[in-house]
Design a protein around this motif. Sequence first.
Motif, PDB file in Angstrom:
ATOM      1  N   GLY A  20      25.927  68.066  37.045  1.00 28.29           N
ATOM      2  CA  GLY A  20      27.146  67.669  36.623  1.00 28.29           C
ATOM      3  C   GLY A  20      28.406  67.861  37.749  1.00 28.29           C
ATOM      4  N   ASP A  21      29.313  66.847  37.394  1.00 29.22           N
ATOM      5  CA  ASP A  21      30.346  67.115  38.438  1.00 29.22           C
ATOM      6  C   ASP A  21      31.411  68.012  37.706  1.00 29.22           C
ATOM      7  N   ARG A  22      32.219  68.480  38.624  1.00 29.13           N
ATOM      8  CA  ARG A  22      33.360  69.234  38.002  1.00 29.13           C
ATOM      9  C   ARG A  22      34.505  68.350  37.560  1.00 29.13           C
ATOM     10  N   VAL A  23      35.240  68.497  36.794  1.00 24.05           N
ATOM     11  CA  VAL A  23      36.268  67.675  36.017  1.00 24.05           C
ATOM     12  C   VAL A  23      37.621  68.108  36.609  1.00 24.05           C
ATOM     13  N   HIS A  24      37.768  69.307  37.238  1.00 21.72           N
ATOM     14  CA  HIS A  24      38.898  69.658  37.933  1.00 21.72           C
ATOM     15  C   HIS A  24      38.695  70.605  38.999  1.00 21.72           C
ATOM     16  N   ILE A  25      39.926  70.739  39.859  1.00 21.62           N
ATOM     17  CA  ILE A  25      39.771  71.810  40.937  1.00 21.62           C
ATOM     18  C   ILE A  25      40.757  72.537  40.847  1.00 21.62           C
ATOM     19  N   LYS A  26      41.337  72.849  39.820  1.00 21.93           N
ATOM     20  CA  LYS A  26      42.239  74.103  39.660  1.00 21.93           C
ATOM     21  C   LYS A  26      41.521  75.421  39.345  1.00 21.93           C
ATOM     22  N   LEU A 104      43.448  66.746  42.812  1.00 20.74           N
ATOM     23  CA  LEU A 104      42.212  65.876  42.366  1.00 20.74           C
ATOM     24  C   LEU A 104      42.220  64.575  42.721  1.00 20.74           C
ATOM     25  N   GLU A 105      43.525  63.856  42.397  1.00 22.55           N
ATOM     26  CA  GLU A 105      43.438  62.313  42.624  1.00 22.55           C
ATOM     27  C   GLU A 105      43.619  61.933  44.102  1.00 22.55           C
ATOM     28  N   ASP A 106      43.615  62.930  44.995  1.00 25.45           N
ATOM     29  CA  ASP A 106      43.300  62.686  46.647  1.00 25.45           C
ATOM     30  C   ASP A 106      41.757  62.216  47.040  1.00 25.45           C
ATOM     31  N   ILE A 107      41.004  62.803  46.058  1.00 26.61           N
ATOM     32  CA  ILE A 107      39.621  62.480  46.585  1.00 26.61           C
ATOM     33  C   ILE A 107      39.128  61.160  46.584  1.00 26.61           C
ATOM     34  N   SER A 108      37.987  60.828  47.229  1.00 22.92           N
ATOM     35  CA  SER A 108      37.533  59.545  47.381  1.00 22.92           C
ATOM     36  C   SER A 108      36.868  59.333  46.158  1.00 22.92           C
ATOM     37  N   CYS A 109      36.124  59.937  45.705  1.00 23.19           N
ATOM     38  CA  CYS A 109      34.947  59.354  44.675  1.00 23.19           C
ATOM     39  C   CYS A 109      35.677  59.809  43.050  1.00 23.19           C
ATOM     40  N   LEU A 110      36.843  59.976  42.927  1.00 22.01           N
ATOM     41  CA  LEU A 110      37.224  60.100  41.635  1.00 22.01           C
ATOM     42  C   LEU A 110      37.119  58.870  40.771  1.00 22.01           C
ATOM     43  N   ASN A 111      36.708  59.006  39.677  1.00 16.99           N
ATOM     44  CA  ASN A 111      36.392  57.779  38.523  1.00 16.99           C
ATOM     45  C   ASN A 111      35.396  56.933  39.053  1.00 16.99           C
ATOM     46  N   THR A 112      34.465  57.483  39.816  1.00 14.75           N
ATOM     47  CA  THR A 112      33.316  56.606  40.121  1.00 14.75           C
ATOM     48  C   THR A 112      32.085  56.577  39.369  1.00 14.75           C
ATOM     49  N   GLU A 119      25.088  56.549  35.885  1.00 13.77           N
ATOM     50  CA  GLU A 119      25.121  56.082  37.191  1.00 13.77           C
ATOM     51  C   GLU A 119      26.284  56.448  37.984  1.00 13.77           C
ATOM     52  N   ASP A 120      26.116  56.573  39.212  1.00 10.82           N
ATOM     53  CA  ASP A 120      27.098  56.918  40.129  1.00 10.82           C
ATOM     54  C   ASP A 120      27.209  55.663  41.002  1.00 10.82           C
ATOM     55  N   ASN A 121      28.723  55.155  41.068  1.00 10.81           N
ATOM     56  CA  ASN A 121      29.111  53.962  41.839  1.00 10.81           C
ATOM     57  C   ASN A 121      29.660  54.477  43.163  1.00 10.81           C
ATOM     58  N   TYR A 122      28.975  54.263  44.270  1.00 14.36           N
ATOM     59  CA  TYR A 122      29.495  54.602  45.561  1.00 14.36           C
ATOM     60  C   TYR A 122      30.315  53.683  46.109  1.00 14.36           C
ATOM     61  N   VAL A 123      31.594  53.529  45.683  1.00 12.81           N
ATOM     62  CA  VAL A 123      32.150  52.826  46.220  1.00 12.81           C
ATOM     63  C   VAL A 123      33.058  52.824  47.538  1.00 12.81           C
ATOM     64  N   ASP A 124      33.176  53.945  47.763  1.00 13.51           N
ATOM     65  CA  ASP A 124      33.965  54.768  49.124  1.00 13.51           C
ATOM     66  C   ASP A 124      33.228  54.046  50.508  1.00 13.51           C
ATOM     67  N   ASP A 125      31.888  53.359  50.498  1.00  6.21           N
ATOM     68  CA  ASP A 125      31.548  53.040  51.572  1.00  6.21           C
ATOM     69  C   ASP A 125      31.538  54.233  52.761  1.00  6.21           C
ATOM     70  N   ILE A 126      32.007  53.613  53.692  1.00  2.00           N
ATOM     71  CA  ILE A 126      32.078  54.716  54.853  1.00  2.00           C
ATOM     72  C   ILE A 126      33.295  55.719  54.669  1.00  2.00           C
ATOM     73  N   TYR A 127      34.154  55.406  53.930  1.00  2.00           N
ATOM     74  CA  TYR A 127      35.258  55.931  53.746  1.00  2.00           C
ATOM     75  C   TYR A 127      35.248  57.291  52.817  1.00  2.00           C
ATOM     76  N   VAL A 128      34.486  58.390  53.434  1.00  2.00           N
ATOM     77  CA  VAL A 128      34.577  59.615  52.632  1.00  2.00           C
ATOM     78  C   VAL A 128      35.178  60.457  53.675  1.00  2.00           C
ATOM     79  N   GLY A 129      35.169  61.988  53.157  1.00  2.00           N
ATOM     80  CA  GLY A 129      35.915  62.636  54.033  1.00  2.00           C
ATOM     81  C   GLY A 129      37.152  62.427  54.765  1.00  2.00           C
TER      82      GLY A 129
END
Length: 171
Positions: A20-26, A104-112, A119-129
């Motif tokens: 499961g994914d974390r729902v927050h980072i606080k 949290l809103e700064d991460i690339s995979c938010l709401n994917t 299913e995970d939608n990897y929409v970030d392409d090479i734009y991770v990290g």
Amino acid sequence: DVDYCIITAGTDRRTETEGGDRVHIKLTNAEEAYIRYMGDKYKGKTVVVLTGGSAIDCSGWIDRVDAVLYTGYAGERMNYAMARLLFGDANPCGKLAETFPKKLEDISCLNTVNDYLTEDNYVDDIYVGYRHYDKNNIEPRFEFGYGLSYSKFEYSDLAVKDCGDGVEVSY
């Protein structure tokens, strides 16, 4: 009166879990309030030791503490290792293995992930990290590879030599 105020805080097995994914980072509200209170009370003497499996949002308290040591989940000898680092018996030379966003809103995979979590939608392409942060002009809290140590370095005798198809730099 204290020499230093050392606060341990972090995520637990309810937050960090397989499957499961974390729902927050606080941190919890109570942890953040405690860190702010102690940071204000012991200004110049407050160290926060963070334990977690991934990035933690420090924005609510980072400006009130003097140092942060991120341990990750370091295993059964973590407390011994942490004490050696805090007392200066070992050099904290490890570097972050991931980027810590400011929020949290700064991460690339938010709401994917779709609504049914099927299913995970990897929409970030090479734009991770770092590529994600660079492309979107986002300043992270701590970038991949960030870390300080007790060591001091000095560079001198800088020399740049033109090699025709490039340069050679030495110091």
